[in-house]
Design a protein around this motif. Structure first.
Motif: not given
Length: 612
Positions: A75-80, A88-89, A99-102, A109-117
């Protein structure tokens, strides 16, 4: 795509901006697992400037108790946004990005093999806070609340931690609790079942403690009898001297007079700091300095003086990336050869290699004993990974019956009895002479301390035989040190193995896990953890008993392997280097791959017992 699902065994990594106030929130997140009885191994990866550059905080949740870096991120908490592509890599296939989806991001910007929250953190903060700084600070607590809701961390646990952090600061306590609850509620309402990484209360922490290696080493110096610390600030060792000061202010103050029974000097540079330590050691005090690679280089001449004049001194080297300024906030095992032979001329120094904060504590005290017993500089070789990261380890224990080993010190009574005193005279065959403390006797026991050649009575001499006598005696003393330093630790494979592995220091946790991984793949390796230099005979015996031996270390130039060849006389053809030196702590995956991949080439097959 198959999503990663795991309970109490995963890696979470936070990508933040240095100076954003995220550190305390991320640490709060890590400690919550401990309160739920789940071992955790956090690592702070931070820049060498004060503010603005990327920083990461990796939390390994590990009910089995694997405390080394595993490698990969679940799980990557991407705040930067600056490090988005890199972050992401790094995520394992089937993993998650939070990530912050505001501001919505395009699919590219994403990968097909990961889940986006996604969670509109900035939008939530703007709606609830007007002050820009509050928006930034509480954003961190809000995402901790959301992660707690997603993973199933007990809210009471984090609320308790927040209460402890802001005890007596009611103005900060209530807003932080509110921000945490805000994130928790949002996750429960909008992100239900979005994350396959879950937490379940366990009971696997036991009586282990959570402490940084620098703090543990500092406490070891206190219990080991150090009364003098001289240092110059340098990352990553500064917190060690600061911790020593904190402990001394509680444990080394006379109860009646309230006077300090210690001296801590921040010198003008590293050269001055080792000079102070050398002077204190000559005067009979137990003294140490804490530094890192650049400081070690600057200390060279004074360390050579202490070696040749035979003065006790302890140098704690919290290693970092080099050479030159290198990577001040990254870890390596890159000072090994430098410390072993520090100074010009023929010099050899005793080195101890702790694997965790517990050994930082015990070996710091051992170094003080060894320095006085051997009358020489002794190095405690830690590194940033151990020194500046909190680790779970065994409780620190001290035997109140233990007595300090002051070595061969000639007293006034011994001098009056007619005992011969030659400052550099080997009387016992171990290479160690007697010394005296200054002023021990009004007319006897004095000598001139010099860095030039002398005879056995400390009289200046350039005679070849006098110089050779002292140099041979110093080598004899170094050889005798083999009987005093900690012995290597053997971890035998469950099946007979042709191949071995040697490792040391902070590599240990990842190495232990890698051995388990290899064994599951029917690759059996006997492992030997080296804990000190000079090397004992057990190390030679270990190498001779295997066809090949992997030497795992965190530097480019195979520095431990160099010492094994130079000082242990081991055939270099029998050693295979496994080297990791990108500045991050070595991972179990890296070790397992580096040892496992060559197996086909080396034609390794498990040796089976007769009849099986």
């Amino acid at each position: 795509m198959k999503s990663i699902e795991a309970i109490n065994d995963f890696v979470v990594k936070f990508a933040n901006v240095n100076g954003s106030g995220s550190a305390s929130a991320n640490e709060l997140f890590a400690k919550s697992f401990l309160r739920m009885g789940i071992p955790v191994s956090p690592r702070n990866i931070f820049p060498s400037n004060i503010q603005g550059l990327p920083t990461w905080y990796e939390v390994r949740v590990t009910e089995p108790g694997h405390l080394g870096r595993r490698g990969g991120v679940d799980l990557m908490v991407a705040m930067n946004p600056q490090t988005w592509a890199q972050d992401v890599k790094e995520i394992d296939p089937g993993g998650y990005i939070f990530y912050d989806s505001t501001k919505p991001l395009p699919p590219s910007k994403f990968r097909d093999d990961i889940n986006v929250i996604g969670m509109p953190l900035t939008e939530i903060c703007n709606a609830n806070y007007s002050d820009p700084r509050e928006r930034q600070l509480f954003k961190n607590i809000i995402y901790v609340g959301a992660l707690a809701g997603l993973m199933g961390i007990e809210p009471e646990v984090i609320a308790e931690l927040i209460g402890e952090q802001y005890k007596g600061k009611e103005k900060l306590l209530k807003p932080n609790l509110n921000a945490f609850q805000m994130g928790l509620n949002h996750a429960k309402e909008h992100l239900k079942d979005a994350l396959g990484l879950k937490v379940k209360r366990a009971y696997n922490v036991g009586d282990k403690i959570f402490i940084e290696g620098n703090a543990a080493a500092a406490l070891g110096c206190v219990y080991g009898g150090a009364t003098v610390c001289a240092w110059y600030p340098i990352t990553p060792s500064s917190s060690l001297a600061e911790a020593f000061q904190r402990y001394c202010s509680k444990l080394r103050v006379d109860e009646k007079s309230k006077t300090n029974k210690y001296a801590i000097i921040q010198a003008e540079d590293e050269i001055a700091s080792i000079g102070i330590v050398t002077g204190a050691g000559w005067n009979g005090a137990r003294a140490f300095t804490a530094t890192s690679g650049p400081g070690i280089s600057l200390m060279s001449e004074f360390v050579g003086l202490a070696y040749f004049a035979e003065i006790p001194a302890v140098i704690i080297d919290v290693q970092r990336g080099g050479p030159s300024t290198g990577m001040p906030t990254r870890t390596q095992q890159s000072d090994v050869v430098k410390a072993a032979y520090l100074s010009h001329g023929d010099t050899k120094h005793v080195l101890l290699f702790p694997e965790d904060p517990h050994e930082c504590f015990t070996m710091a005290a051992d170094c003080l004993d060894l320095a006085e017993r051997l009358q020489t500089p002794v190095f405690l070789m830690t590194d940033l990974d151990i020194g500046m990261n909190q680790r779970l380890c065994k409780p620190l224990q001290w035997d109140d019956n233990r007595r300090y080993d002051r070595g061969k010190v000639m007293t006034a009574e011994m001098l009056d009895s007619g005992k011969e005193f030659g400052r550099y005279l080997d009387v016992d065959g171990d290479g160690i002479p007697f010394r005296t403390y200054p002023g021990v006797h009004p007319t006897k026991g004095a000598y001139f301390t010099r860095g030039t050649s002398r005879n056995t009575y400390a009289q200046y001499s350039e005679k070849g035989e006098d110089y050779q006598y002292n140099m041979q005696r110093l080598q004899k003393k170094f050889d005798f040190a083999k009987t005093l330093v900690p012995k290597p630790v053997l971890t035998p494979a469950k099946e007979p193995a042709r191949f071995g592995c040697i490792y040391y220091g902070s590599t240990s946790p990842s190495m232990n896990e890698a051995l388990e991984t290899l064994a599951k793949n029917n690759i059996f390796i006997n492992a030997l953890r080296i804990r000190a230099f000079p090397f004992q005979d057990e190390i030679n015996d270990f190498v001779r008993s295997h066809s090949k031996v992997f030497v795992v270390e965190q530097n480019r130039d195979a520095q431990l392997r160099t010492l094994l060849v130079n000082d242990a006389g081991i055939d270099p053809a029998s050693l295979i280097s496994v080297l990791h030196y990108d500045g991050t702590p070595i991972t179990a995956r890296f070790i397992a791959k580096a040892i496992g991949d060559p197996q086909d080439q080396l034609k390794v097959t498990p040796l089976r017992k007769v009849g099986t």
